[in-house]
Design a protein around this motif. Sequence first.
Motif, PDB file in Angstrom:
ATOM      1  N   GLN A  40      -8.567  -6.111   0.320  1.00 44.37           N
ATOM      2  CA  GLN A  40      -8.195  -5.336  -0.856  1.00 44.37           C
ATOM      3  C   GLN A  40      -7.940  -3.894  -0.440  1.00 44.37           C
ATOM      4  O   GLN A  40      -8.615  -3.361   0.443  1.00 44.37           O
ATOM      5  CB  GLN A  40      -9.311  -5.391  -1.905  1.00 44.37           C
ATOM      6  CG  GLN A  40      -8.965  -4.809  -3.247  1.00 44.37           C
ATOM      7  CD  GLN A  40      -7.809  -5.502  -3.936  1.00 44.37           C
ATOM      8  OE1 GLN A  40      -6.672  -5.034  -3.842  1.00 44.37           O
ATOM      9  NE2 GLN A  40      -8.081  -6.617  -4.599  1.00 44.37           N
ATOM     10  N   HIS A  41      -6.991  -3.245  -1.046  1.00 42.11           N
ATOM     11  CA  HIS A  41      -6.625  -1.889  -0.667  1.00 42.11           C
ATOM     12  C   HIS A  41      -7.807  -0.929  -0.809  1.00 42.11           C
ATOM     13  O   HIS A  41      -8.506  -0.941  -1.827  1.00 42.11           O
ATOM     14  CB  HIS A  41      -5.480  -1.396  -1.538  1.00 42.11           C
ATOM     15  CG  HIS A  41      -4.265  -2.269  -1.457  1.00 42.11           C
ATOM     16  ND1 HIS A  41      -3.379  -2.408  -2.494  1.00 42.11           N
ATOM     17  CD2 HIS A  41      -3.786  -3.059  -0.475  1.00 42.11           C
ATOM     18  CE1 HIS A  41      -2.410  -3.234  -2.154  1.00 42.11           C
ATOM     19  NE2 HIS A  41      -2.643  -3.649  -0.930  1.00 42.11           N
ATOM     20  N   THR A  95      -4.582  -6.150  -5.192  1.00 40.47           N
ATOM     21  CA  THR A  95      -4.041  -7.430  -4.765  1.00 40.47           C
ATOM     22  C   THR A  95      -4.635  -8.522  -5.642  1.00 40.47           C
ATOM     23  O   THR A  95      -5.849  -8.577  -5.834  1.00 40.47           O
ATOM     24  CB  THR A  95      -4.414  -7.696  -3.287  1.00 40.47           C
ATOM     25  OG1 THR A  95      -3.781  -6.711  -2.469  1.00 40.47           O
ATOM     26  CG2 THR A  95      -3.987  -9.085  -2.850  1.00 40.47           C
ATOM     27  N   GLN A 151      -3.632   2.832  -7.098  1.00 39.38           N
ATOM     28  CA  GLN A 151      -3.147   1.715  -6.303  1.00 39.38           C
ATOM     29  C   GLN A 151      -3.382   0.417  -7.063  1.00 39.38           C
ATOM     30  O   GLN A 151      -4.501   0.146  -7.503  1.00 39.38           O
ATOM     31  CB  GLN A 151      -3.887   1.653  -4.961  1.00 39.38           C
ATOM     32  CG  GLN A 151      -3.588   0.428  -4.123  1.00 39.38           C
ATOM     33  CD  GLN A 151      -2.167   0.398  -3.599  1.00 39.38           C
ATOM     34  OE1 GLN A 151      -1.709   1.348  -2.972  1.00 39.38           O
ATOM     35  NE2 GLN A 151      -1.448  -0.681  -3.859  1.00 39.38           N
ATOM     36  N   TYR A 205      -7.833   1.230  -3.946  1.00 42.64           N
ATOM     37  CA  TYR A 205      -8.222   0.506  -5.152  1.00 42.64           C
ATOM     38  C   TYR A 205      -9.733   0.250  -5.155  1.00 42.64           C
ATOM     39  O   TYR A 205     -10.383   0.369  -6.205  1.00 42.64           O
ATOM     40  CB  TYR A 205      -7.487  -0.823  -5.274  1.00 42.64           C
ATOM     41  CG  TYR A 205      -7.958  -1.594  -6.486  1.00 42.64           C
ATOM     42  CD1 TYR A 205      -7.557  -1.211  -7.768  1.00 42.64           C
ATOM     43  CD2 TYR A 205      -8.861  -2.650  -6.366  1.00 42.64           C
ATOM     44  CE1 TYR A 205      -8.030  -1.864  -8.889  1.00 42.64           C
ATOM     45  CE2 TYR A 205      -9.334  -3.309  -7.487  1.00 42.64           C
ATOM     46  CZ  TYR A 205      -8.913  -2.911  -8.750  1.00 42.64           C
ATOM     47  OH  TYR A 205      -9.395  -3.555  -9.848  1.00 42.64           O
ATOM     48  N   GLN A 237     -10.790  -3.093   3.364  1.00 38.83           N
ATOM     49  CA  GLN A 237      -9.356  -3.142   3.631  1.00 38.83           C
ATOM     50  C   GLN A 237      -9.058  -3.748   5.005  1.00 38.83           C
ATOM     51  O   GLN A 237      -8.025  -4.392   5.202  1.00 38.83           O
ATOM     52  CB  GLN A 237      -8.751  -1.753   3.554  1.00 38.83           C
ATOM     53  CG  GLN A 237      -7.254  -1.714   3.794  1.00 38.83           C
ATOM     54  CD  GLN A 237      -6.640  -0.360   3.504  1.00 38.83           C
ATOM     55  OE1 GLN A 237      -6.110  -0.124   2.431  1.00 38.83           O
ATOM     56  NE2 GLN A 237      -6.725   0.552   4.456  1.00 38.83           N
ATOM     57  N   ASP A 267      -2.559   6.667   2.562  1.00 39.29           N
ATOM     58  CA  ASP A 267      -3.619   6.782   1.562  1.00 39.29           C
ATOM     59  C   ASP A 267      -3.594   8.194   0.991  1.00 39.29           C
ATOM     60  O   ASP A 267      -3.263   9.148   1.704  1.00 39.29           O
ATOM     61  CB  ASP A 267      -4.977   6.513   2.237  1.00 39.29           C
ATOM     62  CG  ASP A 267      -6.102   6.240   1.254  1.00 39.29           C
ATOM     63  OD1 ASP A 267      -5.968   6.619   0.071  1.00 39.29           O
ATOM     64  OD2 ASP A 267      -7.120   5.669   1.664  1.00 39.29           O
ATOM     65  N   ILE A 284       0.872  -1.180   0.000  1.00 35.70           N
ATOM     66  CA  ILE A 284       0.000   0.000   0.000  1.00 35.70           C
ATOM     67  C   ILE A 284       0.903   1.222   0.000  1.00 35.70           C
ATOM     68  O   ILE A 284       1.856   1.302   0.764  1.00 35.70           O
ATOM     69  CB  ILE A 284      -0.912   0.004   1.232  1.00 35.70           C
ATOM     70  CG1 ILE A 284      -1.830  -1.225   1.219  1.00 35.70           C
ATOM     71  CG2 ILE A 284      -1.742   1.284   1.280  1.00 35.70           C
ATOM     72  CD1 ILE A 284      -2.689  -1.370   2.454  1.00 35.70           C
TER      73      ILE A 284
END
Length: 232
Positions: free
Chosen positions: A178-179, A63, A60, A182, A225, A124, A53
Amino acid sequence: MVKKLLLSYCALVHLYAPSYAASSDSLKLITQVREHAHYSCAECHAIDGNPPITDQYNKQSPTLAGQDMDYLIRQLLAFKAGERQTDEMKGIMQDYSRSEIKKIAQYFSKQPLKIASNLNPTIDTLIHTQKEDAIWVEKGKKLYQEGDIKRNIASCQSCHGIKGEGNKIKHAPQLTAQHARYVRMALHEYQQGKRTTDKAFGSPMQLITKKLSNDDIKELAAYIQSMTPSSP
């Protein structure tokens, strides 16, 4: 800079290969840069499909580790056909055959999903504090698990699973950890009609995201996330 990154990834191949039981062909596929490509798969998604991250770039990378193979194949073929487009993926899949795309998808689907034990959610581009993130996570959890009857929004877990594990039958991808950045990007792309890869299944994501506010998207992304996988 890109060439240096690629060399670094290639240098690590022999270290990672035994752990992931990947063939040399698969590793070559994800570390090479072909004629029409800007980058190799590994440069953005990491050799094991668990990219870090970062707030250093506008976007981004998602994953890919542990993602459903068929889902990955559909997305890569969509990029190849021009049905899904991003600046980063533009033209990259042009030089790959369907069999090579299957090998890439299979490779990433077999990599273990890594969950950061000391995740700092404030890394972020959406600048915020730990306290704000915790509030977003709680609100996002409610919407993810329960939906919103008043706004006719189905729960995310009804397709993606309570832990974000995904649902092959419903063609819903894994979302676990997951980020957030993203996730926000993906939801906004569906909302704006820039991403239409759900069209073959009745466009559920395009329909749902049109009902989401910016706060909904921010909160869902924070919760996703924060997710951890179910125990085996």
